[in-house]
Motif scaffolding. Structure first.
Motif, PDB file in Angstrom:
ATOM      1  N   MET A 108       0.838  -1.206   0.000  1.00 36.36           N
ATOM      2  CA  MET A 108       0.000   0.000   0.000  1.00 36.36           C
ATOM      3  C   MET A 108       0.874   1.258   0.000  1.00 36.36           C
ATOM      4  O   MET A 108       1.864   1.302   0.708  1.00 36.36           O
ATOM      5  CB  MET A 108      -0.893  -0.029   1.252  1.00 36.36           C
ATOM      6  CG  MET A 108      -2.024   0.951   1.213  1.00 36.36           C
ATOM      7  SD  MET A 108      -3.310   0.527   2.414  1.00 36.36           S
ATOM      8  CE  MET A 108      -3.202   1.901   3.504  1.00 36.36           C
ATOM      9  N   ASN A 115      -6.374   4.706   5.176  1.00 41.74           N
ATOM     10  CA  ASN A 115      -5.600   4.760   3.937  1.00 41.74           C
ATOM     11  C   ASN A 115      -4.126   5.098   4.158  1.00 41.74           C
ATOM     12  O   ASN A 115      -3.443   5.542   3.242  1.00 41.74           O
ATOM     13  CB  ASN A 115      -6.237   5.757   2.963  1.00 41.74           C
ATOM     14  CG  ASN A 115      -7.545   5.230   2.413  1.00 41.74           C
ATOM     15  OD1 ASN A 115      -7.560   4.287   1.634  1.00 41.74           O
ATOM     16  ND2 ASN A 115      -8.636   5.806   2.860  1.00 41.74           N
ATOM     17  N   GLN A 164      -8.418   6.679  -1.563  1.00 39.80           N
ATOM     18  CA  GLN A 164      -8.399   5.220  -1.784  1.00 39.80           C
ATOM     19  C   GLN A 164      -7.586   4.879  -3.032  1.00 39.80           C
ATOM     20  O   GLN A 164      -6.820   3.916  -3.047  1.00 39.80           O
ATOM     21  CB  GLN A 164      -9.820   4.689  -1.940  1.00 39.80           C
ATOM     22  CG  GLN A 164     -10.664   4.750  -0.684  1.00 39.80           C
ATOM     23  CD  GLN A 164     -12.102   4.342  -0.957  1.00 39.80           C
ATOM     24  OE1 GLN A 164     -12.375   3.369  -1.648  1.00 39.80           O
ATOM     25  NE2 GLN A 164     -13.038   5.089  -0.398  1.00 39.80           N
ATOM     26  N   LYS A 174      -6.263   1.125  -2.469  1.00 38.96           N
ATOM     27  CA  LYS A 174      -7.054   0.347  -1.509  1.00 38.96           C
ATOM     28  C   LYS A 174      -8.520   0.724  -1.685  1.00 38.96           C
ATOM     29  O   LYS A 174      -9.008   1.638  -1.064  1.00 38.96           O
ATOM     30  CB  LYS A 174      -6.569   0.677  -0.090  1.00 38.96           C
ATOM     31  CG  LYS A 174      -7.186  -0.163   0.992  1.00 38.96           C
ATOM     32  CD  LYS A 174      -6.687   0.307   2.346  1.00 38.96           C
ATOM     33  CE  LYS A 174      -7.400  -0.452   3.452  1.00 38.96           C
ATOM     34  NZ  LYS A 174      -7.125   0.117   4.766  1.00 38.96           N
ATOM     35  N   TYR A 230     -12.475   0.539  -1.376  1.00 42.76           N
ATOM     36  CA  TYR A 230     -13.552  -0.047  -0.568  1.00 42.76           C
ATOM     37  C   TYR A 230     -14.905   0.608  -0.796  1.00 42.76           C
ATOM     38  O   TYR A 230     -15.925   0.065  -0.421  1.00 42.76           O
ATOM     39  CB  TYR A 230     -13.210  -0.064   0.929  1.00 42.76           C
ATOM     40  CG  TYR A 230     -12.768   1.260   1.506  1.00 42.76           C
ATOM     41  CD1 TYR A 230     -13.686   2.214   1.900  1.00 42.76           C
ATOM     42  CD2 TYR A 230     -11.415   1.530   1.664  1.00 42.76           C
ATOM     43  CE1 TYR A 230     -13.268   3.434   2.430  1.00 42.76           C
ATOM     44  CE2 TYR A 230     -10.989   2.736   2.202  1.00 42.76           C
ATOM     45  CZ  TYR A 230     -11.912   3.671   2.589  1.00 42.76           C
ATOM     46  OH  TYR A 230     -11.494   4.868   3.096  1.00 42.76           O
TER      47      TYR A 230
END
Ligand SMILES: [Zn+2]
Length: 354
Positions: A1, A47, A308, A313, A315
């Motif tokens: 990430m 995040n 995001q 990442k 969602y």
């Protein structure tokens, strides 16, 4: 990430049309809405974001882009109580401090990325900047935040090549004017067709001046264009030109008024659209996102989605029913879009081997 730096100008509420009793869509509520959404939903924690402290920009920073006469004008008008300047733009008594902290926040975001503190950054600032010219205000914009960042990165951090991409619904006319003859800064703006739409600039035929013809790219999006049209533009032109230019850093002028709920505009990006655009850019280049316009109730959700995408990442899920509805609305614009895309391709093939 990826790691993300986030910064906002904490004094932005001092730049407030209510102080003067004049209505303007560019109000403190815009940024308050974003910040409330981020805090209430623990978006920064989710995040992997680091909150950066805003620092006021120096006059030297401003003068890398703006003229001394213009800076003196802004300083004088702000210190003498402000008021409407024309072209939708206003100043208040505290506006100069807000403007300097907005620019400074953007510079801190840039610094955090180029020094390796984080992979990408998001500067949540107001007022916006992309309509500001070297010597004039316009469209709520007083200082050109992203242009000042580009010059700062080139001068202080020796980043020779900068790309500035605008996805606000309005053309990035101020930024393009500043860099129109500069081959070290590639400007790409994707916006609603300006034929009858502010700023009435940003046509496909506007490609910069010698010696930098081809370093300015404008895509006129027909009304109702949305996710699929933006996707095609970036796949067939935007990302290819960026790859040829090979920037050291990308600055994304990110307006949330290309969203389907925006009442001031007629474009149809959704959550998916914003996610995919930001993701396609930050997957390839270190990216500094700078907030521009966006005046509807979902600006917080979209800031969340941008973070995001920067963090890689996902969602938040798009509203599928809404997307289907939009697809029907968009079908009428597809032919117009394809004509404009081909027109742009036919022009830029003289400058870019894509
Ligand atoms: Zn806009």
């Amino acid at each position: 990430m990826s790691t993300i730096g986030v910064v906002y100008n904490i004094n932005h509420e001092l730049h407030d049309y209510m102080l003067k009793g004049f209505p303007s869509p560019e109000s403190p509520e815009r940024l308050q809405r974003i910040l409330h959404h981020l805090w209430n939903n623990k978006v920064l924690e989710n995040n992997n974001c680091t909150l950066l402290l805003p620092v006021a920009a120096s006059i030297e920073d401003i003068l890398r882009v703006h003229t001394m006469d213009y800076f003196s004008f802004v300083k004088f008008r702000s210190s003498s109580g402000g008021g409407w300047l024309g072209n939708d733009t206003y100043l208040c008594e505290g506006s100069l401090d807000v403007l300097l902290q907005a620019v400074g926040s953007v510079l801190e975001a840039g610094k955090a990325v180029v020094t390796g503190q984080c992979d990408h950054a998001f500067a949540l600032i107001r007022p916006p900047g992309h309509h500001a010219y070297a010597d004039k205000h316009s469209g709520f914009c007083v200082f050109n935040n992203s242009a000042i960042l580009a010059r700062y990165l080139q001068t202080i951090y020796s980043c020779p090549k900068i790309a500035i991409i605008n996805i606000d619904a309005h053309a990035s006319d101020g930024t393009q004017n500043i860099f129109s003859a500069d081959t070290s800064v590639l400007c790409i703006s994707v916006h609603q067709d300006p034929s009858n739409f502010y700023p009435f600039k940003g046509f496909i035929r506007e490609m910069g001046c010698m010696p930098a013809i081809g370093y300015t790219l404008n895509m006129e999006m027909p009304q109702e264009a949305g996710n699929s049209e933006y996707f095609i533009f970036f796949e067939e032109i935007g990302l290819k030109v960026l790859e040829k230019f090979s920037p050291d850093i990308v600055i994304l002028e990110c307006g949330f008024d290309s969203y389907y709920k925006e009442k001031l505009t007629r474009l149809n990006l959704t959550v998916n659209g914003y996610y995919n655009i930001v993701s396609s850019i930050c997957r390839r280049w270190h990216t500094i996102v700078v907030l521009e316009g966006g005046y509807h109730e979902d600006v917080g959700l979209l800031a969340d989605v941008v973070l995001q995408a920067l963090a890689d990442k996902r969602y938040t899920i798009d509203d599928v029913d809404q997307v289907n509805l939009l697809a029907a609305r968009q079908s009428s614009c597809r032919l117009l879009f394809e004509n404009k895309l081909n027109k742009l391709k036919n022009l830029i093939c003289f400058y870019w081997d894509i």
